[in-house]
Design a protein around this motif. Structure first.
Motif, PDB file in Angstrom:
ATOM      1  N   VAL A   1       0.658  -1.194  -0.047  1.00 28.10           N
ATOM      2  CA  VAL A   1       0.050   0.066  -0.099  1.00 28.10           C
ATOM      3  C   VAL A   1       0.887   1.109  -0.122  1.00 28.10           C
ATOM      4  O   VAL A   1       0.768   2.036  -0.773  1.00 28.10           O
ATOM      5  N   LEU A   2       1.752   1.404   0.883  1.00 28.42           N
ATOM      6  CA  LEU A   2       2.651   2.353   1.066  1.00 28.42           C
ATOM      7  C   LEU A   2       3.405   2.656  -0.152  1.00 28.42           C
ATOM      8  O   LEU A   2       3.617   3.671  -0.707  1.00 28.42           O
TER       9      LEU A   2
ATOM     10  N   LEU B   1       3.738   5.960  -2.752  1.00 24.68           N
ATOM     11  CA  LEU B   1       4.917   6.705  -2.955  1.00 24.68           C
ATOM     12  C   LEU B   1       5.373   6.735  -4.369  1.00 24.68           C
ATOM     13  O   LEU B   1       5.786   7.666  -4.861  1.00 24.68           O
ATOM     14  N   ALA B   2       5.182   5.375  -4.720  1.00 28.60           N
ATOM     15  CA  ALA B   2       5.687   5.175  -6.442  1.00 28.60           C
ATOM     16  C   ALA B   2       4.768   6.161  -7.232  1.00 28.60           C
ATOM     17  O   ALA B   2       5.346   6.786  -8.385  1.00 28.60           O
ATOM     18  N   LEU B   3       3.522   6.409  -6.943  1.00 24.89           N
ATOM     19  CA  LEU B   3       2.675   6.970  -7.853  1.00 24.89           C
ATOM     20  C   LEU B   3       3.003   8.417  -7.759  1.00 24.89           C
ATOM     21  O   LEU B   3       3.126   9.256  -8.905  1.00 24.89           O
TER      22      LEU B   3
ATOM     23  N   PRO C   1      10.710  -1.869  -8.271  1.00 25.98           N
ATOM     24  CA  PRO C   1      10.074  -2.532  -9.432  1.00 25.98           C
ATOM     25  C   PRO C   1       8.739  -1.605 -10.248  1.00 25.98           C
ATOM     26  O   PRO C   1       8.643  -1.451 -11.130  1.00 25.98           O
ATOM     27  N   LEU C   2       8.117  -1.021  -8.898  1.00 27.22           N
ATOM     28  CA  LEU C   2       7.107  -0.129  -9.316  1.00 27.22           C
ATOM     29  C   LEU C   2       7.395   0.964 -10.384  1.00 27.22           C
ATOM     30  O   LEU C   2       6.545   1.343 -11.440  1.00 27.22           O
ATOM     31  N   LEU C   3       8.336   1.604 -10.043  1.00 24.78           N
ATOM     32  CA  LEU C   3       8.810   2.987 -10.640  1.00 24.78           C
ATOM     33  C   LEU C   3       9.250   2.235 -12.102  1.00 24.78           C
ATOM     34  O   LEU C   3       9.385   3.034 -13.014  1.00 24.78           O
TER      35      LEU C   3
END
Length: 308
Positions: A108-109, A113-115, A196-198
């Motif tokens: 969740v966090l 933060l990546a968004l 990995p999200l970024l």
């Protein structure tokens, strides 16, 4: 070659003549080809030997010790004793709920933060993204010590409270509880989800977001319909990695000094170092390894289905 009679006649080389470069090339090529034909398994032998020496052999020793009780011989009695103990069941339950809770918090966090870093322009955004890469190299106990300096019994927050109110002690005492371990693990492992999200967000075409926004889609709908589907493989990869790492985390639990919080790695330490019960310690270690390998196998199956 002879052109007499209008025909081309090929002359054979004279006996004892030295073959020309053109004649020797095919034979030399065949010899070079023969030298290059090394069986494929030969190249696999060195890494297999190193893997067996530094990983498989110690692992085999742990498994072997787990079936050798102090009374001698080979028996599954250490497994029966450990599985029947209340300490093992409590450690297993604590390990699972801390790992699952930390993974959920990190997902969740980390996603939020990546968004912000990827899609909300702000000064220093690139520096923050680079800092995440540096953060991944930090040891876990360093983050725990930082939290102790801030929220520990003698930390900054409690110090400011006692200075302002004159109280004997501050109100922040949660670091020595399971919630303190949970906070420390979420703080440390969230960047493992963000990385990995970024990378996945950098592959999203911003034109899709602009088109969706121009059609009247609200930010929540854009995240749900455009961004989240692209982020699912990265979420699965980062979440499964964090889950496995939390199951095997030792330094955070040790440095928080949480009383009554015993995980499987802490139980291995207690059995081996404090009690000198090596068969029981090896049994707990084997169980921990089996859970980790099972979760990794599950991650591979899920990642194939979501396209990671």
């Amino acid at each position: 070659m002879d052109s007499s009679g209008g025909r081309l006649v090929e002359r054979a080389p004279a006996s004892g003549a030295v073959p020309t470069r053109r004649d020797a090339c095919p034979q030399r090529g065949r010899q070079k080809g023969n030298r290059r034909q090394v069986p494929a398994f030969v190249w696999a032998l060195p890494p297999i030997a190193l893997l067996a020496l530094f990983f498989l052999y110690p692992l085999a020793l742990v498994v072997q010790q787990s079936v050798r009780p102090d009374t001698g011989g080979t028996s599954l009695q250490p497994y029966s004793d450990v599985f029947a103990s209340e300490a093992f069941r409590e450690a297993l339950g604590t390990t699972v709920w801390l790992a699952v809770g930390s993974t959920a918090g990190c997902l969740v966090l980390g996603f939020a933060l990546a968004l912000i870093i990827a899609f909300v322009p702000f000064p220093g955004g690139k520096a923050v993204a680079r800092f995440i890469d540096v953060f991944l190299s930090f040891p876990s106990f360093l983050i725990t010590l930082a939290l102790l300096f801030v929220y520990g019994t003698k930390g900054m927050a409690n110090g400011m409270w006692t200075d302002a109110t004159g109280a004997a002690e501050g109100p922040f005492q949660f670091l020595t509880t399971p919630w303190g371990v949970l906070l420390a693990e979420i703080t440390y492992f969230t960047p493992f989800v963000m990385r990995p999200l970024l990378a996945a967000f950098s592959q999203i075409d911003t034109a899709q977001l602009e088109v969706a926004s121009s059609l009247g889609a609200k930010p929540g709908r854009i995240i749900r319909r455009v961004i989240l589907p692209e982020a699912l493989p990265a979420l699965a990869a980062g979440g499964s990695l964090v889950l496995v790492m939390c199951l095997n985390e030792f330094g955070i639990v040790l440095f928080t000094g949480a009383k009554g919080v015993t995980t499987l790695p802490m139980l291995v330490y207690s059995k081996a170092i404090l009690e000198s019960d090596y068969p029981a310690a090896c049994v707990v270690a084997v169980v921990n390894i089996a859970i980790s390998v099972g979760l990794y196998s599950l991650y591979r199956v899920v990642s194939r289905r979501v396209g990671a």
